[in-house]
Design a protein around this motif. Structure first.
Motif, short mmCIF file in Angstrom:
data_model
loop_
_atom_site.label_atom_id
_atom_site.label_comp_id
_atom_site.label_asym_id
_atom_site.label_seq_id
_atom_site.Cartn_x
_atom_site.Cartn_y
_atom_site.Cartn_z
N GLY A 158 6.64 3.24 1.88
CA GLY A 158 6.97 2.08 2.70
C GLY A 158 5.79 1.51 3.46
O GLY A 158 5.91 0.46 4.10
N VAL A 159 4.64 2.22 3.44
CA VAL A 159 3.42 1.67 4.01
C VAL A 159 2.32 1.80 2.97
O VAL A 159 2.44 2.57 2.01
CB VAL A 159 3.00 2.39 5.32
CG1 VAL A 159 4.07 2.25 6.38
CG2 VAL A 159 2.69 3.86 5.07
N GLU A 160 1.22 1.04 3.16
CA GLU A 160 0.09 1.13 2.24
C GLU A 160 -0.91 2.16 2.75
O GLU A 160 -1.31 2.14 3.92
CB GLU A 160 -0.61 -0.23 2.14
CG GLU A 160 0.19 -1.29 1.41
CD GLU A 160 -0.63 -2.58 1.28
OE1 GLU A 160 -1.62 -2.57 0.51
OE2 GLU A 160 -0.30 -3.55 1.98
N TYR A 161 -1.32 3.05 1.86
CA TYR A 161 -2.36 4.04 2.17
C TYR A 161 -3.60 3.65 1.38
O TYR A 161 -3.61 3.73 0.15
CB TYR A 161 -1.89 5.45 1.79
CG TYR A 161 -0.63 5.90 2.50
CD1 TYR A 161 -0.69 6.56 3.71
CD2 TYR A 161 0.63 5.67 1.94
CE1 TYR A 161 0.47 6.98 4.36
CE2 TYR A 161 1.79 6.08 2.56
CZ TYR A 161 1.71 6.73 3.79
OH TYR A 161 2.85 7.15 4.42
N ILE A 162 -4.63 3.23 2.09
CA ILE A 162 -5.81 2.66 1.44
C ILE A 162 -7.03 3.52 1.78
O ILE A 162 -7.39 3.67 2.95
CB ILE A 162 -6.05 1.20 1.88
CG1 ILE A 162 -4.80 0.36 1.61
CG2 ILE A 162 -7.27 0.62 1.19
CD1 ILE A 162 -4.84 -1.02 2.25
#
Length: 619
Positions: free
Chosen positions: A431-435
């Motif tokens: 549900g979140v972006e891990y960059i």
């Protein structure tokens, strides 16, 4: 049969029962299973998967197939983890051949499990106390349950086997599960080792730091969901960080910046002031990090109570405490004063913890830099860190692996544990972006690898002054704390711990002396006195275990050490014959003595931390 099996399931596995009864009606239309009989008249399933179809068990003789499966599985350990329950022919044979083995059955298919409940007698498997059934298909969730169970029960090794037919539809699940279990075990064993090695320091720091909870600080929950949709820059102190600092400096107003540990010093040296710094380390090195901080008026400290108490005292800025998911002392404090804060998931590194914090703050893009997890260019830290350590001076092992670009690079076991934690966390929290913008280092599965310059191009300057916002929230919460009079609550809490700790200290000393007397009794082979004297030890133990400080504070800390000692003792006892009575008693008593002496050390550490001003040797 179905209703009877359901009732047994309800009594033995209520959570599985609730899940199965909720979805059983919806599953009927999607079943791709056909009930059939084998050539010998036993129940079986024909599984239809598109144009392919196959039998769940041998359609000639499931029992012969089960025996071949057992023979080929090479089951050498006392615990067997079986992927695939099916119709349990192989489990039935496994129980017959190995009556003393513990068995964990993982059934990844609700459809097959429901069919088994409808068509075979499940009582022998649902009520067997040597069998644990898990009806799950999430490898990470299963690995957590298994790893904690393995460690809690003292199992060092186990056999993992998969039913032949499940290799068709569940082969990827099986491979992911195997990897996830091993990764999780490494993390938990690392945590347990760390707990044992640092237990005195943790107890002392935790207790000292509890003296100031909610006095000149606030809880982190006040910041949860207050930075919705903002990009968070999580900065670790890996060697590659030096390559990216100038670009971050130019664009620092586009992120909520969270420094992990010593990264705060590196950022400040080039003019980047992080909004938060995360710290949980109980070592004296933490003081050096704080001593070198310049912008105390702007940087907010997010800390766990394991932090070095002198370092916490020396931090002159805003201080925000957090309760970790295994933070027994803070949980006990909250229980006593009547509050219940939400936990932060404490991974093995500050960057692991910062990841959970950023997500709970409401950030949607979690951007990582300096997360090398390796000795990039033989270095351990970026230029400007307070730690002057490189690959040649750092303690620990060296493991040759590949970096994210496919080049050879050295790492170490601790870094691989951090990596596994990142990957398991990401798998669990979508549900979140891990960059990952780290310029080199190890690849972290689940993170998108993008150069930091490209990410920056997509970001806009945050219009709010985040330092003002953070300070405003902080001051509001400080005022709320003042209305509750936490100072008085803390005073009563500390006095309560002190009273019970005094009682425990007295009982603990008596218990150790009794064990020493018993060793003398055994040495002189006066076995008729043994039972009576050992009963006195158990009475002392019962008195200790009735006390709340033991149950909620001390026991969780010593549990892992006690399990390790017990397992070692039991393994040694198995090698002794019935005639070696004296040796058996001595092994048992010496194991108990080690547990009680360690317990006594922890209680003494707790007591010295309660009496602030005494026991400063722990610094």
């Amino acid at each position: 049969m179905f209703e009877r099996n359901l009732q047994i399931l309800k009594d033995t596995y209520p959570e599985i029962y609730i899940d199965i009864t909720k979805c059983s009606n919806d599953m009927k239309e999607s079943l791709n299973l056909e009930q059939v009989l084998t050539k010998k008249g036993q129940k079986n399933l024909l599984i239809k998967n598109g144009p392919k179809q196959y039998y769940l068990h041998s359609n000639y003789c499931p029992y012969s197939e089960a025996q071949k499966w057992i023979d080929s599985s090479q089951l050498e350990n006392n615990l067997v983890v079986v992927v695939g329950g099916g119709y349990y022919y192989h489990i039935e044979e496994l129980i017959k051949e190995y009556p003393n083995k513990k068995i964990i059955i993982i059934e990844p298919s609700k459809e097959i499990f429901l069919s088994a409940l409808k068509n075979i007698n499940m009582q022998p498997y649902l009520t067997n106390n040597r069998i644990l059934l898990l009806q799950l298909n999430n490898p990470y969730q299963i690995s957590l349950i298994l790893a904690e169970l393995l460690i809690a029960k003292g199992f060092q090794n186990f056999d993992l086997a998969i039913l032949m037919s499940y290799r068709r539809d569940f082969s990827n699940f099986y491979l992911e599960l195997n990897k996830s279990i091993n990764d999780t075990l490494k993390t938990l064993r690392c945590n347990i080792t760390t707990e044992y090695v640092h237990s005195q320091k943790w107890v002392y720091n935790n207790t000292r730091n509890l003296h100031v909870v909610n006095i000149d600080n606030i809880n982190i929950n006040s910041y949860f969901n207050r930075f919705l949709n903002m990009p968070a820059l999580i900065v670790a102190a890996g060697p590659s960080l030096s390559n990216q600092l100038s670009l971050i400096l130019e664009n620092k107003d586009k992120f909520l910046i969270i420094a992990a540990g010593s990264a705060v010093n590196i950022l400040e040296k080039i003019g980047i002031i992080p909004h938060f710094v995360v710290a949980v380390d109980g070592a004296n090195a933490q003081q050096r990090i704080f001593k070198n901080i310049i912008n105390y008026d702007q940087i907010t400290l997010l800390y766990g109570h394991t932090i070095n108490y002198n370092a916490l005292d020396s931090f002159k800025g805003k201080k925000v405490w957090m309760k970790g998911d295994v933070d027994y002392s803070t949980e006990f404090y909250e229980y006593y004063v009547g509050i219940n804060t939400k936990e932060v998931e404490f991974g093995p590194s500050c960057a692991n913890i910062a990841m959970d914090i950023a997500r709970k703050f409401g950030c949607q893009k979690l951007i990582f830099i300096g997360q090398d997890l390796a000795y990039t260019n033989d270095q351990l830290y970026a230029t400007g860190a307070v730690h002057k350590i490189n690959m040649h001076t750092d303690n620990g092992d060296r493991i040759l692996t590949k970096d994210k670009y496919g080049n050879d690079i050295y790492t170490k076991s601790a870094f691989l544990v951090y990596k596994s934690y990142f990957e398991n966390y990401i798998y669990q929290h979508q549900g979140v972006e891990y960059i990952n913008c780290t310029d080199g280092g190890l690849n972290i599965e689940g993170m998108i690898n993008i150069p930091v310059s490209q990410v920056i191009e997509t970001l806009k300057t945050i219009p709010d002054d985040l330092f003002v916002k953070i300070t405003s929230i902080y001051n509001e919460e400080l005022l709320k704390n003042e209305t509750v009079n936490y100072e008085l609550k803390l005073k009563y809490f500390i006095e309560y711990i002190k009273r019970e700790a005094e009682v425990i200290l007295d009982l603990s000393e008596k218990r150790i002396n009794k064990i020493k007397q018993l060793l003398t009794t055994v040495a002189e082979e006066m076995y008729e006195e043994f039972t009576k004297e050992f009963d006195m030890v158990e009475e002392l133990t019962e008195k200790i275990e009735d006390l709340e400080v033991h149950k909620k504070f001390i026991q969780p800390i010593v549990a892992a050490f006690n399990l390790a000692i017990r397992q070692t003792s039991y393994n040694s006892l198995e090698s002794k014959t019935e005639g070696q009575l004296k040796e058996k008693y001595e092994l048992l008593l010496n194991g108990i003595k080690k547990q009680y002496e360690f317990y006594d050390v922890i209680v003494n550490t707790l007591f010295s931390a309660i009496n602030v001003g005494e026991g400063d040797e722990h610094e």
